[in-house]
Design a protein around this motif. Structure first.
Motif, PDB file in Angstrom:
ATOM      1  N   VAL A 110       0.792  -1.235   0.000  1.00 13.95           N
ATOM      2  CA  VAL A 110       0.000   0.000   0.000  1.00 13.95           C
ATOM      3  C   VAL A 110       0.823   1.283   0.000  1.00 13.95           C
ATOM      4  CG1 VAL A 110      -2.044  -1.025   1.054  1.00 13.95           C
ATOM      5  CG2 VAL A 110      -0.287  -0.024   2.516  1.00 13.95           C
ATOM      6  N   SER A 111       2.088   1.202   0.317  1.00 12.31           N
ATOM      7  CA  SER A 111       2.905   2.413   0.433  1.00 12.31           C
ATOM      8  C   SER A 111       3.108   3.072  -0.926  1.00 12.31           C
ATOM      9  CB  SER A 111       4.269   2.083   1.042  1.00 12.31           C
ATOM     10  OG  SER A 111       5.039   3.265   1.170  1.00 12.31           O
ATOM     11  N   GLU A 112       2.970   4.400  -0.945  1.00 12.69           N
ATOM     12  CA  GLU A 112       3.197   5.149  -2.182  1.00 12.69           C
ATOM     13  C   GLU A 112       4.683   5.400  -2.426  1.00 12.69           C
ATOM     14  OE1 GLU A 112       0.924   8.606  -1.156  1.00 12.69           O
ATOM     15  OE2 GLU A 112       2.672   9.664  -0.384  1.00 12.69           O
ATOM     16  N   ILE A 113       5.476   5.172  -1.414  1.00 12.12           N
ATOM     17  CA  ILE A 113       6.931   5.287  -1.554  1.00 12.12           C
ATOM     18  C   ILE A 113       7.522   3.883  -1.450  1.00 12.12           C
ATOM     19  CG2 ILE A 113       7.040   7.629  -0.585  1.00 12.12           C
ATOM     20  CD1 ILE A 113       8.020   6.281   2.081  1.00 12.12           C
ATOM     21  N   ALA A 114       8.729   3.725  -1.925  1.00  6.45           N
ATOM     22  CA  ALA A 114       9.411   2.452  -1.696  1.00  6.45           C
ATOM     23  C   ALA A 114       9.542   2.304  -0.183  1.00  6.45           C
ATOM     24  CB  ALA A 114      10.778   2.447  -2.360  1.00  6.45           C
ATOM     25  N   PRO A 115       8.968   1.256   0.391  1.00  3.38           N
ATOM     26  CA  PRO A 115       8.991   1.168   1.849  1.00  3.38           C
ATOM     27  C   PRO A 115      10.403   0.983   2.387  1.00  3.38           C
ATOM     28  CG  PRO A 115       8.097  -0.840   0.901  1.00  3.38           C
ATOM     29  CD  PRO A 115       8.305   0.118  -0.232  1.00  3.38           C
ATOM     30  N   LEU A 116      10.617   1.577   3.537  1.00  6.59           N
ATOM     31  CA  LEU A 116      11.850   1.338   4.275  1.00  6.59           C
ATOM     32  C   LEU A 116      11.656   0.024   5.013  1.00  6.59           C
ATOM     33  CD1 LEU A 116      14.543   2.155   5.693  1.00  6.59           C
ATOM     34  CD2 LEU A 116      13.093   3.159   7.464  1.00  6.59           C
ATOM     35  N   THR A 117      12.553  -0.899   4.807  1.00  4.27           N
ATOM     36  CA  THR A 117      12.486  -2.162   5.533  1.00  4.27           C
ATOM     37  C   THR A 117      13.820  -2.405   6.211  1.00  4.27           C
ATOM     38  OG1 THR A 117      13.218  -3.518   3.677  1.00  4.27           O
ATOM     39  CG2 THR A 117      10.849  -3.152   3.874  1.00  4.27           C
ATOM     40  N   THR A 118      13.764  -3.163   7.274  1.00  2.00           N
ATOM     41  CA  THR A 118      14.991  -3.543   7.967  1.00  2.00           C
ATOM     42  C   THR A 118      15.088  -5.061   7.974  1.00  2.00           C
ATOM     43  OG1 THR A 118      13.872  -3.476  10.102  1.00  2.00           O
ATOM     44  CG2 THR A 118      15.024  -1.463   9.401  1.00  2.00           C
ATOM     45  N   GLU A 119      14.841  -5.646   6.831  1.00  2.00           N
ATOM     46  CA  GLU A 119      14.891  -7.100   6.730  1.00  2.00           C
ATOM     47  C   GLU A 119      16.329  -7.580   6.624  1.00  2.00           C
ATOM     48  OE1 GLU A 119      11.050  -9.172   5.079  1.00  2.00           O
ATOM     49  OE2 GLU A 119      12.238  -8.290   3.469  1.00  2.00           O
ATOM     50  N   GLU A 120      16.581  -8.653   7.318  1.00  2.00           N
ATOM     51  CA  GLU A 120      17.883  -9.302   7.279  1.00  2.00           C
ATOM     52  C   GLU A 120      17.683 -10.779   6.969  1.00  2.00           C
ATOM     53  OE1 GLU A 120      20.814  -7.903   7.380  1.00  2.00           O
ATOM     54  OE2 GLU A 120      20.034  -5.901   7.775  1.00  2.00           O
ATOM     55  N   ILE A 121      18.711 -11.392   6.479  1.00  2.00           N
ATOM     56  CA  ILE A 121      18.673 -12.815   6.145  1.00  2.00           C
ATOM     57  C   ILE A 121      18.666 -13.636   7.428  1.00  2.00           C
ATOM     58  CG2 ILE A 121      19.968 -14.696   5.061  1.00  2.00           C
ATOM     59  CD1 ILE A 121      21.063 -12.586   3.075  1.00  2.00           C
ATOM     60  N   LEU A 122      17.772 -14.631   7.472  1.00  2.00           N
ATOM     61  CA  LEU A 122      17.793 -15.563   8.589  1.00  2.00           C
ATOM     62  C   LEU A 122      19.069 -16.394   8.489  1.00  2.00           C
ATOM     63  CD1 LEU A 122      14.087 -16.786   8.614  1.00  2.00           C
ATOM     64  CD2 LEU A 122      15.247 -15.473  10.396  1.00  2.00           C
ATOM     65  N   THR A 123      19.785 -16.489   9.570  1.00  2.00           N
ATOM     66  CA  THR A 123      21.061 -17.211   9.568  1.00  2.00           C
ATOM     67  C   THR A 123      20.996 -18.399  10.511  1.00  2.00           C
ATOM     68  OG1 THR A 123      21.951 -15.890  11.382  1.00  2.00           O
ATOM     69  CG2 THR A 123      22.321 -15.047   9.142  1.00  2.00           C
ATOM     70  N   GLN A 124      22.048 -19.148  10.539  1.00  2.00           N
ATOM     71  CA  GLN A 124      22.146 -20.297  11.436  1.00  2.00           C
ATOM     72  C   GLN A 124      22.000 -19.881  12.900  1.00  2.00           C
ATOM     73  OE1 GLN A 124      21.479 -22.997   9.341  1.00  2.00           O
ATOM     74  NE2 GLN A 124      22.535 -23.923  11.042  1.00  2.00           N
ATOM     75  N   GLU A 125      22.400 -18.637  13.206  1.00  2.00           N
ATOM     76  CA  GLU A 125      22.305 -18.159  14.588  1.00  2.00           C
ATOM     77  C   GLU A 125      20.858 -18.097  15.069  1.00  2.00           C
ATOM     78  OE1 GLU A 125      24.474 -16.678  12.393  1.00  2.00           O
ATOM     79  OE2 GLU A 125      26.215 -17.563  13.346  1.00  2.00           O
ATOM     80  N   SER A 126      19.907 -17.989  14.151  1.00  2.00           N
ATOM     81  CA  SER A 126      18.506 -17.905  14.560  1.00  2.00           C
ATOM     82  C   SER A 126      17.865 -19.276  14.752  1.00  2.00           C
ATOM     83  CB  SER A 126      17.705 -17.080  13.559  1.00  2.00           C
ATOM     84  OG  SER A 126      17.538 -17.778  12.346  1.00  2.00           O
ATOM     85  N   VAL A 127      18.564 -20.333  14.370  1.00  2.00           N
ATOM     86  CA  VAL A 127      18.039 -21.686  14.560  1.00  2.00           C
ATOM     87  C   VAL A 127      17.875 -21.934  16.061  1.00  2.00           C
ATOM     88  CG1 VAL A 127      18.496 -24.166  14.282  1.00  2.00           C
ATOM     89  CG2 VAL A 127      19.030 -22.567  12.420  1.00  2.00           C
ATOM     90  N   GLY A 128      16.681 -22.363  16.438  1.00  2.00           N
ATOM     91  CA  GLY A 128      16.388 -22.579  17.850  1.00  2.00           C
ATOM     92  C   GLY A 128      15.929 -21.324  18.561  1.00  2.00           C
ATOM     93  N   VAL A 129      16.073 -20.160  17.920  1.00  2.00           N
ATOM     94  CA  VAL A 129      15.621 -18.894  18.493  1.00  2.00           C
ATOM     95  C   VAL A 129      14.315 -18.481  17.819  1.00  2.00           C
ATOM     96  CG1 VAL A 129      16.168 -16.453  18.841  1.00  2.00           C
ATOM     97  CG2 VAL A 129      17.974 -18.182  19.032  1.00  2.00           C
ATOM     98  N   ASP A 130      14.291 -18.486  16.485  1.00  2.00           N
ATOM     99  CA  ASP A 130      13.098 -18.150  15.720  1.00  2.00           C
ATOM    100  C   ASP A 130      12.363 -19.432  15.352  1.00  2.00           C
ATOM    101  OD1 ASP A 130      13.679 -15.414  15.712  1.00  2.00           O
ATOM    102  OD2 ASP A 130      14.932 -15.603  13.935  1.00  2.00           O
ATOM    103  N   ASP A 131      11.104 -19.489  15.710  1.00  2.00           N
ATOM    104  CA  ASP A 131      10.295 -20.661  15.392  1.00  2.00           C
ATOM    105  C   ASP A 131       9.754 -20.510  13.971  1.00  2.00           C
ATOM    106  OD1 ASP A 131       8.618 -22.844  15.248  1.00  2.00           O
ATOM    107  OD2 ASP A 131       7.236 -22.123  16.791  1.00  2.00           O
ATOM    108  N   VAL A 132      10.288 -21.279  13.052  1.00  2.00           N
ATOM    109  CA  VAL A 132       9.882 -21.195  11.641  1.00  2.00           C
ATOM    110  C   VAL A 132       8.849 -22.271  11.280  1.00  2.00           C
ATOM    111  CG1 VAL A 132      11.996 -20.060  10.853  1.00  2.00           C
ATOM    112  CG2 VAL A 132      11.864 -22.557  10.870  1.00  2.00           C
ATOM    113  N   THR A 133       8.264 -22.898  12.293  1.00  2.00           N
ATOM    114  CA  THR A 133       7.235 -23.901  12.036  1.00  2.00           C
ATOM    115  C   THR A 133       6.106 -23.259  11.235  1.00  2.00           C
ATOM    116  OG1 THR A 133       7.745 -24.973  14.125  1.00  2.00           O
ATOM    117  CG2 THR A 133       5.637 -25.544  13.091  1.00  2.00           C
ATOM    118  N   GLY A 134       5.806 -23.842  10.104  1.00  2.00           N
ATOM    119  CA  GLY A 134       4.757 -23.312   9.233  1.00  2.00           C
ATOM    120  C   GLY A 134       5.239 -22.296   8.230  1.00  2.00           C
TER     121      GLY A 134
END
Length: 186
Positions: free
Chosen positions: A27-51
């Motif tokens: 919906v943004s009329e401007i290119a949205p500012l995002t702070t997305e980063e790549i999920l890394t091995q460090e997030s395994v066990g921290v971020d639940d990616v089930t589903g």
């Protein structure tokens, strides 16, 4: 000529992988500012990616978009990060907001509980939007309301965060809901 602009702040919240960045971008009329980063091995066990096992990126601070409603009204969208470890940011993002869209993924309803609780406890108006870009929803409105323990006054709607008109309808529903909670004469 000086235009006295008024800003309206809306938060787009929900659990990890519910489509917050996608909605802001649709919906943004401007290119949205995002702070997305790549999920890394460090997030395994921290971020639940089930589903959401195919998810490769995640918001680590916020998403930001803008919609000019009229020459004197601008809507600012702030998407929250979905993981528990970034919830400290929510207080800053929610400050001054008229309300929030809480995106719901019916494959992982439990990921919506914290966002709903957050806005209920702070008495910030919100709508629950079932994001259907994952496919057909197997549950009806009553089943979802019961599972989320939604107050009957909280609007529940279906949306596709990828679709501009669907995301816009969710924003309109939120603004109407927030306005309905204003004291008479405001």
């Amino acid at each position: 000529m000086h235009v006295d602009r008024r800003s309206v702040k809306i938060v787009v919240a929900g659990g990890f992988g519910t489509g917050k960045t996608t909605l802001v971008g649709s919906v943004s009329e401007i290119a949205p500012l995002t702070t997305e980063e790549i999920l890394t091995q460090e997030s395994v066990g921290v971020d639940d990616v089930t589903g959401v096992e195919d998810k490769t990126r995640t918001t680590v601070a916020l998403d930001f978009g803008r919609i000019t409603i009229s020459p004197d009204v601008v809507l600012y969208l702030f998407g929250t990060p979905g993981q528990d470890r970034f919830w400290f940011i929510w207080d800053e993002l929610a400050q001054g907001a008229i309300g929030a869209i809480v995106l719901v993924d019916t494959r992982r309803l439990d990921s919506s509980f914290a966002a709903i609780d957050y806005f209920e406890r702070r008495d910030i108006p919100f709508v629950a939007a079932v994001n259907r870009f994952f496919g057909e929803c197997l549950y009806n409105e009553e089943e979802i309301r019961a599972a989320l323990k939604l107050d009957p006054a909280v609007p529940l709607l279906w949306c596709d965060a990828r679709d501009r008109s669907s995301s816009t309808a969710a924003l309109i529903a939120l603004v109407r809901h927030a306005m309905s909670r204003l004291p008479v004469g405001t």
